[in-house]
Design a protein around this motif. Sequence first.
Motif, PDB file in Angstrom:
ATOM      1  N   LYS A   1       0.838  -1.202   0.000  1.00 25.80           N
ATOM      2  CA  LYS A   1       0.000   0.000   0.000  1.00 25.80           C
ATOM      3  C   LYS A   1       0.868   1.246   0.000  1.00 25.80           C
ATOM      4  CE  LYS A   1      -4.058   2.046   2.274  1.00 25.80           C
ATOM      5  NZ  LYS A   1      -3.607   3.429   2.305  1.00 25.80           N
ATOM      6  N   ARG A   2       1.906   1.234   0.795  1.00 23.87           N
ATOM      7  CA  ARG A   2       2.809   2.388   0.825  1.00 23.87           C
ATOM      8  C   ARG A   2       3.505   2.566  -0.527  1.00 23.87           C
ATOM      9  NH1 ARG A   2       5.129   5.228   5.029  1.00 23.87           N
ATOM     10  NH2 ARG A   2       3.128   4.776   6.008  1.00 23.87           N
TER      11      ARG A   2
ATOM     12  N   ASP B   1      -5.562   2.133   6.554  1.00 22.91           N
ATOM     13  CA  ASP B   1      -4.328   2.634   7.172  1.00 22.91           C
ATOM     14  C   ASP B   1      -4.390   2.514   8.687  1.00 22.91           C
ATOM     15  OD1 ASP B   1      -2.713   3.310   5.032  1.00 22.91           O
ATOM     16  OD2 ASP B   1      -3.501   5.347   4.869  1.00 22.91           O
TER      17      ASP B   1
ATOM     18  N   GLU C   1       1.040   4.103  -2.988  1.00 19.49           N
ATOM     19  CA  GLU C   1       0.879   5.538  -2.766  1.00 19.49           C
ATOM     20  C   GLU C   1       2.060   6.314  -3.342  1.00 19.49           C
ATOM     21  OE1 GLU C   1      -1.644   4.913   1.389  1.00 19.49           O
ATOM     22  OE2 GLU C   1       0.489   5.394   1.444  1.00 19.49           O
TER      23      GLU C   1
ATOM     24  N   ALA D   1      -9.664   4.064   2.518  1.00 16.78           N
ATOM     25  CA  ALA D   1      -8.202   4.052   2.600  1.00 16.78           C
ATOM     26  C   ALA D   1      -7.734   4.472   3.977  1.00 16.78           C
ATOM     27  CB  ALA D   1      -7.609   4.959   1.531  1.00 16.78           C
TER      28      ALA D   1
END
Length: 232
Positions: free
Chosen positions: A24-25, A130, A28, A126
């Motif tokens: 996910k990081r 997180d 992004e 999202a």
Amino acid sequence: MTPTNILSVEAYFDLICPWCLIGKRHLETALGLLARERPDVTVHVEWRSYPLIPATPPDGIPYRDFYVARLGSPQAVAVRQAQVCHAAREAGLTLALDRIETFPNTLLAHRLVRFVRRQSGAEATAALIDNLFTRYFIRAQNIGDGQVLSDALAECGVDMPGASGTPVRHDLDWLPPLNGPDDLPPRTGLGVPHFVFNGTHSVSGSRPPAALLEAMQRALARAKQIATRTAA
């Protein structure tokens, strides 16, 4: 706006998977790179639940016992955790794997994610994902616990049924099960994280941002080719 500057992203994940947090990081970061390169592109990200071990007991099991049984020895667990923590640090994350006590069942958490996706949209979804990743991998909380999930929902500013008057049900039994067409993966045996761009290009695993950016570029180029042929 034409289809050639719209990018859809389907992101399959499970909350017990540290590679999904790292992925996910990376996603992004890759989207940030794409925004600088192609400011004309509008991106739509849909997070798709893929519970890896849905048969985990509802109360979870001891975290260390699970991984020793899965990997074969404490030494193997130590090696794997060192690998994961190193990859996480490269993505700007510091994990607390040594403090996690419970390996949770994530079905309830995914039902909560689906509730937020339907009620509040992509941005709130999202944010909740997180929050849950942070609670599990950094705060070492049990994200299979209804109270922890309720706290996460409140922290993200999303109201639960009953929050404005009647007592809130922290057991979250009111959440529908995961059985809708938008809740299920496209096929069984899917590894996570798994990203699909415009339905034409996919990337499996926690790949670096450059690999994700390349797949995005290919997907956009493919969309342009299709639009050109259609126009002709």
